[in-house]
Motif scaffolding. Structure first.
Motif, short mmCIF file in Angstrom:
data_model
loop_
_atom_site.label_atom_id
_atom_site.label_comp_id
_atom_site.label_asym_id
_atom_site.label_seq_id
_atom_site.Cartn_x
_atom_site.Cartn_y
_atom_site.Cartn_z
N VAL A 112 0.86 -1.19 0.00
CA VAL A 112 0.00 0.00 0.00
C VAL A 112 0.89 1.24 0.00
O VAL A 112 1.73 1.42 0.88
CB VAL A 112 -0.94 0.01 1.22
CG1 VAL A 112 -1.68 1.34 1.32
CG2 VAL A 112 -1.93 -1.15 1.13
N ILE A 143 -3.83 5.75 4.28
CA ILE A 143 -5.12 5.09 4.49
C ILE A 143 -5.88 5.78 5.62
O ILE A 143 -5.35 5.99 6.71
CB ILE A 143 -4.92 3.60 4.84
CG1 ILE A 143 -4.09 2.91 3.74
CG2 ILE A 143 -6.27 2.90 5.02
CD1 ILE A 143 -4.75 2.92 2.38
N ARG A 183 0.31 2.60 7.34
CA ARG A 183 0.36 1.76 6.15
C ARG A 183 1.55 0.81 6.11
O ARG A 183 1.67 0.01 5.18
CB ARG A 183 0.36 2.64 4.90
CG ARG A 183 1.62 3.47 4.73
CD ARG A 183 1.48 4.43 3.57
NE ARG A 183 2.66 5.26 3.42
CZ ARG A 183 2.70 6.42 2.77
NH1 ARG A 183 1.59 6.88 2.23
NH2 ARG A 183 3.81 7.11 2.67
#
Length: 393
Positions: free
Chosen positions: A141, A145, A160
């Motif tokens: 990722v 987030i 993340r």
């Protein structure tokens, strides 16, 4: 010598993809000349470690018979897909009659951009790690987030580090995967989560971010770009080159125009060096090989042939595949004769042969300043670049 474990690819293709709004299952939408499912099958086919591929479709699928005609011989189609993905996987594994200890690569039909190198890496890393029950392709990722509430207000920023976006294929033993996907599947979103629930360690293997899943219409555009679909990238450039010796007793033909001169170009056809270069450029843009493949000098049929006929045939062949000439830029390299006075006639002839306006045809003439064979008047050469576009259907 230990026998290599059998590896089978299983492609889930029983869904309908309603979010695409196509009216037909999304796995059959076209990318270029082929259905998405065909691209997906090819990605697994090109992995040498994959022994067999099983495609699971709905029992009432009306499209698979036509599409499967383009599948390799080691691909089996099973009409045993279920309403849910897990049901399709289990049905496929059981109906395929696979050895319980074989490894299966479960892959989404909607991931056509998979690279064979990614699959090979997944297989190698799983088989080399005896501490895991299987593995999945995944992408780290990269974005920040956020967790939000029902009113879309941010509740927290999720660290993340160590977060991965799961993709497919996902690789496990047949019997272990059947067991993991049997029973209550509440909270199970992929094969890996089912294995995790049973306490099996699963490895993440870094994959490419281009291994996207086609879910929304915008995903289809991106997948088309990744796959090089000419309907999304509707232009191609071709480059051509040719050279011929100058000899006595032959007419000098350039661009379909006879040029008064004491020497002519030697060749099996009329040896029109300019049209030969342009012909190769058209063939290059359409990815159809070269002029020698289509009009071999060993074939008496082409002895003394008018090169305008050859170029027109190649343009017609390209049009059959949906390609049309946008423009042409070419260069003749010769010490003598002076080409300039004949350039209007040459340009008009090339345009007529290509079936385009003179406005999109450019022909230049250069000398080689008395250097090399061309400079010594032993021959002539020509270069050409042709841009072609995909015609709207």
């Amino acid at each position: 010598m230990t026998q290599a474990p059998k590896v089978v690819g299983l492609i889930c293709a029983a869904g309908v993809g309603s979010r695409m709004g196509l009216g037909t299952p999304k796995q059959y939408m076209k990318f270029g000349m082929d259905a998405m499912l065909t691209h997906t099958v090819r990605a697994l086919r090109d992995v040498s470690r994959v022994d067999e591929i099983v495609v699971v479709v709905s029992p009432t699928d009306p499209y698979i018979d036509e599409v499967s005609q383009h599948f390799p011989s080691n691909v089996r189609v099973l009409r045993c897909g279920g309403r849910e993905r897990a049901e399709s996987v289990v049905n496929g594994l059981i109906n395929a009659g696979l050895d319980r200890d074989a490894w299966v690569l479960v892959h989404d039909a909607a991931r056509p951009c998979l690279r064979p190198s990614e699959v090979a890496r997944l297989i190698d890393e799983v088989l080399e790690d005896s501490t895991v029950a299987g593995g999945i392709l995944a992408v780290p990722v990269a974005d920040t987030i956020k967790r939000a509430d029902t009113l879309h207000r941010i509740v927290e920023t999720v660290p993340r580090a160590d977060l991965w976006r799961a993709a497919t294929p996902q690789m496990f033993r047949v019997h272990e995967l059947i067991k993991a996907l049997s029973g209550d599947l509440t909270g199970i979103t992929d094969e890996a989560s089912a294995m995790e629930r049973l306490g099996h360690p699963v490895k993440v293997v870094p994959g490419r971010s281009t291994n996207i899943k086609v879910t929304e219409p915008s995903d289809a555009v991106l997948a088309s770009l990744i796959l090089g679909d000419s309907s999304v990238v509707p232009f191609r450039v071709g480059q051509g080159y040719d050279s011929h010796r100058l000899v006595e007793g032959r007419s000098l033909i350039l661009g379909g125009v006879e040029i008064p001169f004491e020497l002519g170009l030697d060749g099996h056809s009329d040896a029109d060096v300019l049209l030969h270069a342009i012909t190769d450029a058209v063939l290059g843009a359409a990815a159809f090989g070269d002029i020698g493949q289509h009009f071999p000098p060993s074939d008496p049929k082409w002895k003394g042939a008018d090169s305008r006929i050859l170029l027109k045939a190649v343009v017609a062949l390209a049009k059959e595949k949906g390609w049309t000439v946008v423009n042409c830029d070419a260069t003749i390299v010769a010490e003598r004769p002076k080409i300039g006075p004949h350039m209007p006639a040459i340009r008009a002839s090339v345009a007529e042969t290509l079936g385009v306006s003179e406005e999109v045809v450019n022909v230049k003439a250069k000398t080689n300043e008395k250097m090399d064979a061309v400079g010594r008047m032993e021959g002539m050469m020509a270069q050409a670049v042709v841009l072609m576009s995909r015609m709207s259907s």
